[in-house]
Design a protein around this motif. Structure first.
Motif, PDB file in Angstrom:
ATOM      1  N   ASP A 131      15.599 -12.592  13.416  1.00 59.02           N
ATOM      2  CA  ASP A 131      15.301 -11.485  14.317  1.00 59.02           C
ATOM      3  C   ASP A 131      16.512 -10.559  14.293  1.00 59.02           C
ATOM      4  O   ASP A 131      17.662 -11.016  14.441  1.00 59.02           O
ATOM      5  N   VAL A 132      16.278  -9.254  14.092  1.00 58.58           N
ATOM      6  CA  VAL A 132      17.364  -8.273  14.044  1.00 58.58           C
ATOM      7  C   VAL A 132      17.228  -7.339  15.248  1.00 58.58           C
ATOM      8  O   VAL A 132      16.170  -6.728  15.449  1.00 58.58           O
ATOM      9  N   LEU A 133      18.313  -7.239  16.009  1.00 54.00           N
ATOM     10  CA  LEU A 133      18.346  -6.394  17.206  1.00 54.00           C
ATOM     11  C   LEU A 133      19.274  -5.215  16.933  1.00 54.00           C
ATOM     12  O   LEU A 133      20.422  -5.405  16.512  1.00 54.00           O
ATOM     13  N   LEU A 134      18.766  -3.996  17.185  1.00 55.61           N
ATOM     14  CA  LEU A 134      19.523  -2.780  16.929  1.00 55.61           C
ATOM     15  C   LEU A 134      19.988  -2.169  18.248  1.00 55.61           C
ATOM     16  O   LEU A 134      19.224  -2.123  19.224  1.00 55.61           O
ATOM     17  N   SER A 184      22.456   1.058  20.313  1.00 52.48           N
ATOM     18  CA  SER A 184      23.042   2.398  20.210  1.00 52.48           C
ATOM     19  C   SER A 184      24.535   2.394  20.515  1.00 52.48           C
ATOM     20  O   SER A 184      25.189   3.435  20.375  1.00 52.48           O
ATOM     21  N   ASP A 185      25.096   1.230  20.928  1.00 54.57           N
ATOM     22  CA  ASP A 185      26.521   1.148  21.233  1.00 54.57           C
ATOM     23  C   ASP A 185      27.147  -0.018  20.470  1.00 54.57           C
ATOM     24  O   ASP A 185      26.466  -0.980  20.114  1.00 54.57           O
ATOM     25  N   ALA A 186      28.463   0.069  20.237  1.00 54.92           N
ATOM     26  CA  ALA A 186      29.157  -0.934  19.426  1.00 54.92           C
ATOM     27  C   ALA A 186      29.323  -2.265  20.139  1.00 54.92           C
ATOM     28  O   ALA A 186      29.652  -3.266  19.500  1.00 54.92           O
ATOM     29  N   SER A 187      29.103  -2.308  21.450  1.00 53.80           N
ATOM     30  CA  SER A 187      29.211  -3.569  22.196  1.00 53.80           C
ATOM     31  C   SER A 187      27.878  -4.289  22.323  1.00 53.80           C
ATOM     32  O   SER A 187      27.788  -5.332  22.980  1.00 53.80           O
ATOM     33  N   CYS A 188      26.836  -3.745  21.722  1.00 51.17           N
ATOM     34  CA  CYS A 188      25.484  -4.346  21.726  1.00 51.17           C
ATOM     35  C   CYS A 188      24.965  -4.562  23.151  1.00 51.17           C
ATOM     36  O   CYS A 188      24.482  -5.643  23.507  1.00 51.17           O
ATOM     37  N   SER A 189      25.062  -3.485  23.961  1.00 52.33           N
ATOM     38  CA  SER A 189      24.545  -3.545  25.336  1.00 52.33           C
ATOM     39  C   SER A 189      23.229  -2.779  25.489  1.00 52.33           C
ATOM     40  O   SER A 189      22.344  -3.184  26.241  1.00 52.33           O
ATOM     41  N   ASN A 190      23.095  -1.680  24.786  1.00 49.39           N
ATOM     42  CA  ASN A 190      21.915  -0.823  24.920  1.00 49.39           C
ATOM     43  C   ASN A 190      21.023  -1.001  23.687  1.00 49.39           C
ATOM     44  O   ASN A 190      21.261  -0.409  22.643  1.00 49.39           O
ATOM     45  N   MET A 191      19.997  -1.850  23.827  1.00 48.98           N
ATOM     46  CA  MET A 191      19.163  -2.187  22.669  1.00 48.98           C
ATOM     47  C   MET A 191      18.132  -1.100  22.399  1.00 48.98           C
ATOM     48  O   MET A 191      17.452  -0.623  23.316  1.00 48.98           O
ATOM     49  N   LEU A 192      18.042  -0.723  21.131  1.00 49.66           N
ATOM     50  CA  LEU A 192      17.051   0.255  20.702  1.00 49.66           C
ATOM     51  C   LEU A 192      15.747  -0.408  20.284  1.00 49.66           C
ATOM     52  O   LEU A 192      14.659   0.071  20.596  1.00 49.66           O
ATOM     53  N   ALA A 193      15.863  -1.499  19.517  1.00 48.22           N
ATOM     54  CA  ALA A 193      14.660  -2.140  18.976  1.00 48.22           C
ATOM     55  C   ALA A 193      14.956  -3.571  18.611  1.00 48.22           C
ATOM     56  O   ALA A 193      16.105  -3.941  18.332  1.00 48.22           O
ATOM     57  N   SER A 194      13.917  -4.384  18.631  1.00 50.38           N
ATOM     58  CA  SER A 194      14.000  -5.774  18.169  1.00 50.38           C
ATOM     59  C   SER A 194      12.969  -5.951  17.065  1.00 50.38           C
ATOM     60  O   SER A 194      11.762  -5.780  17.294  1.00 50.38           O
ATOM     61  N   ILE A 195      13.438  -6.260  15.888  1.00 50.56           N
ATOM     62  CA  ILE A 195      12.552  -6.457  14.735  1.00 50.56           C
ATOM     63  C   ILE A 195      12.525  -7.954  14.447  1.00 50.56           C
ATOM     64  O   ILE A 195      13.524  -8.532  14.000  1.00 50.56           O
ATOM     65  N   ASN A 196      11.404  -8.588  14.709  1.00 49.88           N
ATOM     66  CA  ASN A 196      11.339 -10.050  14.748  1.00 49.88           C
ATOM     67  C   ASN A 196      10.659 -10.654  13.517  1.00 49.88           C
ATOM     68  O   ASN A 196       9.876 -10.002  12.829  1.00 49.88           O
ATOM     69  N   GLU A 197      10.999 -11.911  13.279  1.00 50.68           N
ATOM     70  CA  GLU A 197      10.355 -12.773  12.285  1.00 50.68           C
ATOM     71  C   GLU A 197      10.408 -12.180  10.875  1.00 50.68           C
ATOM     72  O   GLU A 197       9.394 -12.043  10.190  1.00 50.68           O
ATOM     73  N   ILE A 198      11.611 -11.829  10.459  1.00 53.30           N
ATOM     74  CA  ILE A 198      11.809 -11.360   9.096  1.00 53.30           C
ATOM     75  C   ILE A 198      11.963 -12.582   8.207  1.00 53.30           C
ATOM     76  O   ILE A 198      12.887 -13.380   8.378  1.00 53.30           O
ATOM     77  N   LEU A 199      11.085 -12.749   7.255  1.00 51.33           N
ATOM     78  CA  LEU A 199      11.070 -13.926   6.402  1.00 51.33           C
ATOM     79  C   LEU A 199      11.864 -13.672   5.127  1.00 51.33           C
ATOM     80  O   LEU A 199      12.163 -12.532   4.765  1.00 51.33           O
ATOM     81  N   ALA A 200      12.164 -14.754   4.431  1.00 53.41           N
ATOM     82  CA  ALA A 200      13.028 -14.675   3.251  1.00 53.41           C
ATOM     83  C   ALA A 200      12.367 -13.974   2.074  1.00 53.41           C
ATOM     84  O   ALA A 200      13.042 -13.610   1.124  1.00 53.41           O
ATOM     85  N   GLU A 201      11.048 -13.751   2.132  1.00 58.18           N
ATOM     86  CA  GLU A 201      10.392 -13.153   0.970  1.00 58.18           C
ATOM     87  C   GLU A 201       9.898 -11.734   1.228  1.00 58.18           C
ATOM     88  O   GLU A 201       9.185 -11.155   0.408  1.00 58.18           O
ATOM     89  N   GLU A 202      10.268 -11.122   2.370  1.00 60.10           N
ATOM     90  CA  GLU A 202       9.727  -9.801   2.638  1.00 60.10           C
ATOM     91  C   GLU A 202      10.822  -8.795   2.995  1.00 60.10           C
ATOM     92  O   GLU A 202      11.881  -9.160   3.499  1.00 60.10           O
ATOM     93  N   GLU A 203      10.555  -7.522   2.712  1.00 65.53           N
ATOM     94  CA  GLU A 203      11.428  -6.414   3.075  1.00 65.53           C
ATOM     95  C   GLU A 203      10.674  -5.543   4.060  1.00 65.53           C
ATOM     96  O   GLU A 203       9.501  -5.218   3.841  1.00 65.53           O
ATOM     97  N   ILE A 204      11.326  -5.137   5.153  1.00 64.82           N
ATOM     98  CA  ILE A 204      10.639  -4.439   6.234  1.00 64.82           C
ATOM     99  C   ILE A 204      11.227  -3.040   6.426  1.00 64.82           C
ATOM    100  O   ILE A 204      12.452  -2.865   6.414  1.00 64.82           O
ATOM    101  N   CYS A 205      10.382  -2.046   6.602  1.00 63.62           N
ATOM    102  CA  CYS A 205      10.800  -0.695   6.953  1.00 63.62           C
ATOM    103  C   CYS A 205      10.316  -0.397   8.377  1.00 63.62           C
ATOM    104  O   CYS A 205       9.148  -0.639   8.710  1.00 63.62           O
ATOM    105  N   ARG A 206      11.217   0.118   9.211  1.00 65.64           N
ATOM    106  CA  ARG A 206      10.876   0.455  10.599  1.00 65.64           C
ATOM    107  C   ARG A 206      11.389   1.850  10.932  1.00 65.64           C
ATOM    108  O   ARG A 206      12.476   2.249  10.496  1.00 65.64           O
TER     109      ARG A 206
END
Length: 221
Positions: A133-136, A138-160
């Motif tokens: 799961d990749v969490l994006l 807007s700040d360098a301290s990871c306090s203000n989350m923009l998006a959560s992109i979940n369940e990225i598997l080892a065989e796929e590439e995702i565009c968001r």
């Protein structure tokens, strides 16, 4: 991870390395370079990759030395109370042991233990699975989350698509599934190589602890 200025990941993108995300997992990674809002339209998340090799343990210690060891100490009465050993003296000038101290031992001084263990080697990993799961943020301290992109598997590439006008400054990667593969050893055993460098031979003429007690009792009388 590739950050794109164009929607739908249409350009080559700017790479942000997430290699350090696995150690420790889930910690905040400052985006380098920081991506301003007007240059952040979409993001490509490449699949997590399994390790291509197993690193065997390198700091192997040789087995402990076994045998008889001696320590020479100056004699005082305080050692007699809980003495755990045998009493020894130096040999006569001709190398013989005097009466009562006829247990003769020879020891070599150890200068250096030069033994090492031969390295182990492993085959390639087999099996294992990974999902991230990749969490994006807007700040360098990871306090203000923009998006959560979940369940990225080892065989796929995702565009968001990105949140319009928001910069990308921090990222967290959390492993929803982290099952490492297994590696079989290609060398079954580690062998001891090298020698123990010895020095001068020391001779001890020794008796039993019972004689030490007799000597001590005679001294008291």
């Amino acid at each position: 991870m590739l950050v794109h200025e164009a929607p739908l990941c249409a350009d080559e993108g700017i790479e942000i390395n997430l290699t350090s995300a696995a150690d420790p997992p889930g910690h905040c990674i400052e985006a380098s370079p920081l991506v301003p809002g007007d240059a952040f339209a979409s993001v490509t998340l490449k699949p997590p990759t399994m390790a291509g090799k197993c690193d065997p343990v390198k700091d192997l210690a040789p087995p402990p030395l076994s045998g008889k060891f001696a320590r020479a100490c100056p004699w005082t009465d305080e050692y007699v109370t809980d003495f755990e050993g045998i009493a020894c003296i130096t040999p006569e000038d001709d190398g013989s042991c005097r009466l009562g101290f006829d247990m003769r031992f020879e020891f070599q001084e150890m200068i250096r233990d030069a033994r090492t263990c031969t390295p182990c080697e492993c085959g390639k990993p087999v099996g294992g699975s990974c999902m991230a799961d990749v969490l994006l943020f807007s700040d360098a301290s990871c306090s203000n989350m923009l998006a959560s992109i979940n369940e990225i598997l080892a065989e796929e590439e995702i565009c968001r698509e990105a949140h319009e006008g928001s910069p990308l400054a921090g990222v967290r990667v959390v492993f929803a599934q982290d099952e490492p593969g297994t590696c079989s050893p290609t060398t079954d055993v580690s062998l001891v190589d090298g020698t123990i460098e010895s020095g001068e031979t020391r001779i001890f003429c020794c008796s039993s602890v019972e004689l030490v007690e007799v000597i001590h009792a005679n001294a008291d009388n």
